[in-house]
Design a protein around this motif. Structure first.
Motif, PDB file in Angstrom:
ATOM      1  N   VAL A 196      -1.639  15.582 -14.493  1.00  0.00           N
ATOM      2  CA  VAL A 196      -0.968  16.453 -13.523  1.00  0.00           C
ATOM      3  C   VAL A 196      -1.864  16.788 -12.335  1.00  0.00           C
ATOM      4  O   VAL A 196      -1.398  16.920 -11.202  1.00  0.00           O
ATOM      5  CB  VAL A 196      -0.401  17.708 -14.234  1.00  0.00           C
ATOM      6  N   ASN A 197      -3.169  16.867 -12.559  1.00  0.00           N
ATOM      7  CA  ASN A 197      -4.074  17.253 -11.474  1.00  0.00           C
ATOM      8  C   ASN A 197      -4.754  16.082 -10.778  1.00  0.00           C
ATOM      9  O   ASN A 197      -5.660  16.283  -9.975  1.00  0.00           O
ATOM     10  CB  ASN A 197      -5.139  18.212 -12.013  1.00  0.00           C
ATOM     11  N   GLN A 227       1.901  13.051 -18.044  1.00  0.00           N
ATOM     12  CA  GLN A 227       2.167  14.065 -17.019  1.00  0.00           C
ATOM     13  C   GLN A 227       1.911  13.439 -15.661  1.00  0.00           C
ATOM     14  O   GLN A 227       0.818  12.956 -15.378  1.00  0.00           O
ATOM     15  CB  GLN A 227       1.245  15.262 -17.217  1.00  0.00           C
TER      16      GLN A 227
HETATM   17  C1  LIG Z   1      -4.523  21.628 -13.417  1.00  0.00           C
HETATM   18  O1  LIG Z   1      -5.036  22.526 -12.453  1.00  0.00           O
HETATM   19  C2  LIG Z   1      -4.585  23.860 -12.660  1.00  0.00           C
HETATM   20  C3  LIG Z   1      -5.031  24.703 -11.474  1.00  0.00           C
HETATM   21  O2  LIG Z   1      -6.355  24.397 -11.140  1.00  0.00           O
HETATM   22  C4  LIG Z   1      -5.143  24.365 -13.980  1.00  0.00           C
HETATM   23  O3  LIG Z   1      -4.703  25.685 -14.211  1.00  0.00           O
HETATM   24  C5  LIG Z   1      -4.635  23.452 -15.103  1.00  0.00           C
HETATM   25  O4  LIG Z   1      -5.216  23.814 -16.322  1.00  0.00           O
HETATM   26  C6  LIG Z   1      -4.966  21.998 -14.816  1.00  0.00           C
HETATM   27  N1  LIG Z   1      -4.286  21.165 -15.807  1.00  0.00           N
HETATM   28  C7  LIG Z   1      -4.876  20.177 -16.444  1.00  0.00           C
HETATM   29  C8  LIG Z   1      -4.041  19.423 -17.417  1.00  0.00           C
HETATM   30  O5  LIG Z   1      -6.037  19.860 -16.244  1.00  0.00           O
END
Ligand SMILES: *[C@@H]1O[C@H](CO)[C@@H](O)[C@H](O)[C@H]1NC(C)=O
Ligand SMILES: *[C@@H]1O[C@H](CO)[C@@H](O)[C@H](O)[C@H]1NC(C)=O
Ligand SMILES: *[C@@H]1O[C@H](CO)[C@@H](O)[C@H](O)[C@H]1NC(C)=O
Ligand SMILES: *[C@@H]1O[C@H](CO)[C@@H](O)[C@H](O)[C@H]1NC(C)=O
Ligand SMILES: *[C@@H]1O[C@H](CO)[C@@H](O)[C@H](O)[C@H]1NC(C)=O
Ligand SMILES: *[C@@H]1O[C@H](CO)[C@@H](O)[C@H](O)[C@H]1NC(C)=O
Ligand SMILES: *[C@@H]1O[C@H](CO)[C@@H](O)[C@H](O)[C@H]1NC(C)=O
Length: 353
Positions: free
Chosen positions: A258-259, A280
């Motif tokens: 996702v990120n 994701q």
């Molecule tokens: C993606 O980034 C968000 C905001 O920085 C964070 O809260 C979240 O845990 C991250 N998700 C993953 C799967 O790394």
């Protein structure tokens, strides 16, 4: 007192004006000159590739080489205007008269060259010469595409440490992608698509690359590459990744996340084989082409949170309901066709048991 000061002032002013004029004249002269070594190298390139080519029409040795078309020079230095301008860019494009072996030694004679473009010049043949490594400290942008060059992607390219952008697409290159490219400290863009490359992906590609250009681009479509995507690719910050039309196999689900900054991912026409259900999709994802693989599982519902403008998962082994919402309504049945058990809009409705 007043008078003499004003006279002195006028004299000073006159000297300043004269000096300024002298600087302007010398700057103009410097502007009209190029470094003699650069000029000799350019004339050698012209003599190798044929002075008849339209690319060289203005390359008259009586005129300053910085005025020649397709040659780009540094600006006149404001601090040392007497210094000749240096050639920093050479761009030979769309010329099918131009022909001959790759003029490596002559190009290496342009000792301050930063950008080299040879695009759509099919008459340029031969292999990529070792001489280019002499430009290791300056050459940062290379685009040699749609030419007649053949032979390997040379392992010595990694010696050109300044190189950030390397495009060698649509040539006749054969053999593997050398592992040494993984050692390049500045590489952020690598396009070797449309060649005849074989072998597997080097595990450590981009692993030594600095974060100055943090987004990485890898375009390898239309080759004969095989094997799986190295697990190390999970940590590379890809912005664009195109592995389409090769023989890649196995799992590639770790490329998602996702990120991730992934904007464009094309895995189409391979033999990738993984479960799509738990993937994701990166929130920035714009284009996703997974067509013609052996991908199974469901389309993740999270796709509706991503504003994809291209989405094609046709010709796989997917099952389940096509998610609705987000930008999914943009995609017609052709994007979902030929799967094992996908159903629901825009495909025929799911049969309820
Ligand atoms: C993606 O980034 C968000 C905001 O920085 C964070 O809260 C979240 O845990 C991250 N998700 C993953 C799967 O790394
Ligand atoms: C150069 O171009 C002229 C006119 O197009 C042609 O007659 C001549 O044969 C060409 N010379 C070479 C060496 O290709
Ligand atoms: C040359 O000067 C122009 C105008 O000041 C500037 O836009 C350009 O980037 C400079 N080019 C180089 C190679 O420094
Ligand atoms: C370029 O190569 C030369 C000779 O091999 C070497 O001395 C120099 O350190 C290299 N420069 C860079 C920036 O890699
Ligand atoms: C993905 O790659 C295939 C084959 O190279 C190409 O035909 C297709 O247009 C690409 N998809 C996108 C979305 O660019
Ligand atoms: C795919 O993954 C999902 C969720 O992780 C799981 O429920 C499903 O059984 C997997 N499908 C296959 C065929 O392994
Ligand atoms: C999706 O991919 C399939 C298979 O390559 C192709 O036939 C179809 O036209 C594509 N759909 C769109 C909208 O590009």
């Amino acid at each position: 007192m007043l008078a003499s000061s004003s006279v002195r002032h006028r004299a000073t002013m006159a000297a300043v004006v004269l000096l300024a004029a002298a600087v302007a004249v010398s700057a103009a002269r410097a502007k009209n000159e190029c470094h003699s070594g650069d000029k000799a190298a350019l004339l050698a390139i012209m003599s190798t590739l044929g002075s008849n080519a339209s690319s060289f029409q203005s390359w008259n040795s009586d005129t300053p080489c910085c005025d020649w078309t397709n040659v780009f020079c540094s600006n006149v230095s404001s601090t040392s205007p007497y210094t000749a301008r240096r050639v920093i860019g050479l761009s030979l494009q769309d010329d099918d008269i131009l022909a001959g072996p790759f003029p490596g030694a002559a190009i290496a004679g342009l000792t301050t060259l930063q950008q080299l473009l040879m695009i759509n010049v099919p008459g340029v043949k031969g292999t990529i010469p070792h001489d280019l490594t002499r430009l290791n400290a300056t050459l940062s942008f290379v685009d040699i595409s749609s030419t007649g060059i053949s032979g390997p992607v040379p392992s010595f390219l990694s010696e050109i440490t300044a190189l950030g952008h390397l495009r060698l697409s649509t040539n006749k290159l054969t053999g593997p992608i050398p592992a040494s490219l993984g050692d390049m400290p500045n590489l952020y863009f690598l396009d070797l698509s449309n060649n005849r490359l074989t072998g597997t992906l080097p595990r450590l590609l981009f692993s030594k690359a600095s974060d100055y250009y943090s987004d990485k681009y890898l375009y390898l479509s239309h080759n004969k590459l095989t094997g799986s995507v190295p697990a190390e690719f999970a940590t590379v910050n890809f912005w664009g990744l195109d592995l389409s039309h090769n023989g890649f196999t196995g799992d590639a689900s770790f490329l998602f996340g996702v990120n991730k900054s992934l904007d464009y991912l094309n895995l189409s026409h391979n033999v990738f084989d993984f479960n799509f259900s738990a993937v994701q999709l990166p929130v920035n994802l714009d284009g996703l082409d997974l067509s013609h693989n052996h991908i199974y599982g469901d389309i993740p519902d999270q796709v509706v949170d991503v504003t994809v403008t291209y989405f094609n998962v046709s010709y796989n082994r997917l099952t389940g309901v096509v998610p609705t919402g987000g930008t999914m309504f943009w995609f017609d049945a052709s994007c979902f066709q030929h799967n094992k058990g996908l159903c629901g809009t825009p495909l025929p409705p799911c049969i309820k048991h």
